[in-house]
Design an enzyme around this catalytic site. Sequence first.
Site, PDB file in Angstrom:
ATOM      1  CE1 TYR A 189      66.957  -1.025 -50.621  1.00  0.00           C
ATOM      2  CE2 TYR A 189      68.516  -0.550 -48.861  1.00  0.00           C
ATOM      3  CZ  TYR A 189      67.466  -0.154 -49.675  1.00  0.00           C
ATOM      4  OH  TYR A 189      66.933   1.102 -49.541  1.00  0.00           O
ATOM      5  CG  ASP A 227      76.307  -1.711 -51.020  1.00  0.00           C
ATOM      6  OD1 ASP A 227      76.788  -1.094 -50.038  1.00  0.00           O
ATOM      7  OD2 ASP A 227      75.107  -1.664 -51.335  1.00  0.00           O
ATOM      8  CE  LYS A 275      72.674   1.086 -43.552  1.00  0.00           C
ATOM      9  NZ  LYS A 275      72.306   0.081 -44.500  1.00  0.00           N
TER      10      LYS A 275
HETATM   11  C1  LIG Z   1      71.684   0.634 -45.885  1.00  0.00           C
HETATM   12  C2  LIG Z   1      72.266   0.162 -47.160  1.00  0.00           C
HETATM   13  C3  LIG Z   1      72.310   0.969 -48.307  1.00  0.00           C
HETATM   14  C4  LIG Z   1      71.607   2.280 -48.381  1.00  0.00           C
HETATM   15  O1  LIG Z   1      72.099   3.223 -47.512  1.00  0.00           O
HETATM   16  P1  LIG Z   1      71.121   4.462 -47.097  1.00  0.00           P
HETATM   17  O2  LIG Z   1      72.015   5.326 -46.275  1.00  0.00           O
HETATM   18  O3  LIG Z   1      69.974   3.857 -46.367  1.00  0.00           O
HETATM   19  O4  LIG Z   1      70.694   5.104 -48.371  1.00  0.00           O
HETATM   20  C5  LIG Z   1      73.006   0.498 -49.396  1.00  0.00           C
HETATM   21  N1  LIG Z   1      73.598  -0.691 -49.391  1.00  0.00           N
HETATM   22  C6  LIG Z   1      73.568  -1.501 -48.323  1.00  0.00           C
HETATM   23  C7  LIG Z   1      74.289  -2.806 -48.359  1.00  0.00           C
HETATM   24  C8  LIG Z   1      72.864  -1.109 -47.181  1.00  0.00           C
HETATM   25  O5  LIG Z   1      72.769  -1.955 -46.153  1.00  0.00           O
END
Ligand SMILES: *Cc1c(COP(=O)(O)O)cnc(C)c1O
Length: 419
Positions: free
Chosen positions: A128, A223, A251
Amino acid sequence: MTGGVSSPVRAFRAVGGEPPVVAYGRGAQVFDVDGNAYIDYVTAYGPLILGHAHPKVSGVIAAAADRGTAYGATTELEIELAELITSALPSIELVRFVNSGTEATMSALRLARAATGRDKVLKFEGGYHGHADGLLVQAGSGQATLSLPDSPGVPASWAADTLLAPYNDLEAVRRTFEKHGSEVAAVIVEPVAGNMGVVPPAQGFLAGLRSVTQKHGGLLIFDEVITGFRLCYGGAQRLFGVEPDLTCLGKIIGGGLPVGAYGGRRELMEMVAPIGPVYQAGTLAGNPLAMAAGIVSLSELQDPTAYQRLEVSAIYLEDGLRRSAQQAEVPVQINRVGSMLTLFFADSPVVDYACAKRSDTKRYAKFFHAMLERGVFLPPSQFEALFVSLAHTDPDIAVTVDAAAEALASLRNSTSTEN
Ligand SMILES: *Cc1c(COP(=O)(O)O)cnc(C)c1O
């Protein structure tokens, strides 16, 4: 609000029932409007590595707010957080702040496509990367060229530029590159998967991605929206010793406020406006409240014992859960990397999304509710990570393990009678 929530997983669709409405959080706990307390392992899906309402974080947010909440101009706070990030992650020479992880990945991909002059992107099943159109593609037939969008509203033509491979399957990646290598702008990967439940990278997987992208002239994007500053001071790239071309963050670097960032080598990042032609902007990007919360969070994480303490707590939890499951004779697989962990109700090791999907999600739903009744808030889906924070104390974890022992024992009883 659609579904009563601002983000779908919060609605408990995967586990059923009514989600509590939260009144406040403190340390390792959240309290709902009905006065119930829960030991919280959702921790906002990753940002709250210091726990809820950490006094230093709340303090700097209040102080920053007192000086104004946005300016449309660079602040010293942005400069300071940029310096912290670039010195912790050597692969990031230049960084750009955005408002969310979704914006970070979508912007990194735009940059990768611009830098390579190619359109296709390879991602992994169950990976994701936020909800941008071309990234909402996962399973399909496993046939790389037949990827279909996961959501209506995503043009099939965009999804067609997204190639797929199973996580940890380097051979599948190599085959895809043999066929499409000259068209692939980038591979985007969670260096430790967190959004199919926790799945660690197999030995050599990340290094293999590094060499196959290099060989074919594509970029490697990590990511690290979850893993950045979660596993060590820096990224998973530091832990596993593999340097990507571009990194996405979010985050933790915002300390619980909306944030994202992407960065990488200078010559790549200098393609972004205003230096280069790749357009990307944001009214509230680099927001001073988020920057202040991020700076103080990273400063707390510089404490040399921080990650050690997280590891000790997480091991304590893992061992307790494993023992409870064994005593209850409920088959589980526990995947843990540092302070991120998933307990899968599965019979065999979970190394990719196909394995994760074989988990008994009904059993997870029962477990989730049995834990919630006992005052423990787990992620409301089998396919999410549970996060331990620095606010989780040994007594918190002991209570959690006792609750799990009862919950797992009740599962065995309920399933044996129902069968
Ligand atoms: C949470 C998450 C995202 C998206 O971040 P948002 O701030 O919710 O848009 C992208 N990549 C990973 C791996 C995530 O866990």
